[in-house]
Design a protein around this motif. Structure first.
Motif, PDB file in Angstrom:
ATOM      1  N   ASP A  99      66.030 103.780  72.105  1.00  0.00           N
ATOM      2  CA  ASP A  99      65.393 102.481  71.930  1.00  0.00           C
ATOM      3  C   ASP A  99      65.156 101.740  73.244  1.00  0.00           C
ATOM      4  N   ARG A 155      62.311  97.801  62.171  1.00  0.00           N
ATOM      5  CA  ARG A 155      60.936  98.211  62.476  1.00  0.00           C
ATOM      6  C   ARG A 155      60.718  98.516  63.953  1.00  0.00           C
ATOM      7  N   TYR A 156      61.575  98.004  64.839  1.00  0.00           N
ATOM      8  CA  TYR A 156      61.406  98.280  66.264  1.00  0.00           C
ATOM      9  C   TYR A 156      62.341  99.390  66.753  1.00  0.00           C
ATOM     10  N   TRP A 157      63.098  99.983  65.855  1.00  0.00           N
ATOM     11  CA  TRP A 157      64.013 101.050  66.236  1.00  0.00           C
ATOM     12  C   TRP A 157      63.329 102.399  66.088  1.00  0.00           C
TER      13      TRP A 157
END
Length: 294
Positions: free
Chosen positions: A60, A138-140
């Motif tokens: 990430d 959602r950003y991982w």
């Protein structure tokens, strides 16, 4: 209160610069500015080892951020559970929860916060434990979903347990979480609506000690900078502790130096202090922002 650091000891004194990532190296928009990137490279060129010690798993961290940090940097992820030596794609694990142990910890936490939900940070993926709200991830990258009974059968250690509380995770909440798990894990928070549980012996402080040992140094040879509750033990262990101005009050109180904010290139100001020391008015060279003593 921590001791104060004299100006004469700042310039050239520390041999390792250990930095948190979010809220410290990165701006509020998640960017590594050219000014901070150049400062890290100046530190490395001057013989100061650089380490980035972050709660994020490596997958990430944006590729452009990885590319703009010196290639000689050490990285520690998941609050210190996984270390990456310079240019090595293979992590060294400092600790992890066995899957059944992770399930027992989640059950203990559920008693304290029945509405809380969980995500598990593994080496190569993040597992959302149903009913975790998928939109929060959602950003991982590399995300999977499993139900509660499947946690015990994951087949690999859990580097970190994320506890989604839905509220700001301050020191009081972290203390309550620590009481819920006792001495079986280390409770902390790195900001936002997530608290975190990590294995004992695999914290940011432990990562700092491991990196120092590999370089033939002691933690007192390092300057550490961070803005979160999960940085406090690392700041305490380092010879010099710094915090950006955006850090909460309890973190700023623990620091020897309070820098400009992360949006004002905090780490660049710190590197200038390490390389040349402050001017007579207490400003880092080349900045408009004073650096204050904690």
């Amino acid at each position: 209160m921590r001791r104060r650091i004299g100006r004469a000891r700042m310039s050239g004194y520390r041999r390792l610069l250990a930095c948190d990532l979010d809220g410290t190296l990165l701006t509020s928009a998640g960017e590594l500015t050219g000014t901070v990137s150049a400062a890290l490279h100046r530190a490395a060129a001057a013989g100061i080892a650089v380490a980035v010690i972050t709660a994020r798993p490596r997958r990430d961290v944006p590729p452009d951020v990885l590319a703009r940090v010196p290639a000689s940097a050490h990285w520690a992820h998941s609050n210190g559970a996984l270390l990456f030596r310079p240019a090595s794609p293979v992590p060294v694990r400092l600790g992890g929860f066995a899957p059944r142990q992770a399930a027992r910890l989640m059950a203990a936490v559920r008693e304290a916060g029945p509405a809380w939900s969980f995500a598990l940070d593994l080496t190569g993926r993040t597992v959302l434990v149903d009913p975790f709200p998928v939109a929060e991830a959602r950003y991982w990258n590399d995300v999977a979903v499993c139900d509660w009974p499947a946690v015990a059968a994951l087949g690999e250690p859990v580097s970190k347990i994320l506890v989604r509380t839905g509220t700001a995770c301050d020191a009081a909440l972290v203390s309550g979480l620590q009481r819920a798990v006792g001495d079986r894990a280390v409770a902390t928070a790195s900001g936002g609506r997530f608290a975190e549980l990590g294995p004992r012996g695999a914290t940011k402080q432990d990562a700092l000690a491991r990196i120092c040992a590999g370089l033939g140094l002691k933690p007192r040879d390092a300057v550490a900078v961070g803005d979160g509750l999960n940085d406090l033990a690392m700041l305490s262990a380092a010879g010099t502790a710094a915090a950006p101005a955006n850090a909460p009050e309890e973190v700023r109180r623990a620091a020897d130096l309070v820098l400009p904010s992360n949006d004002d290139d905090a780490v660049a100001a710190l590197v200038d202090l390490l390389l040349t020391g402050p001017d007579p008015d207490g400003h880092a060279p080349g900045t408009e922002h004073p650096v204050t003593r904690g």
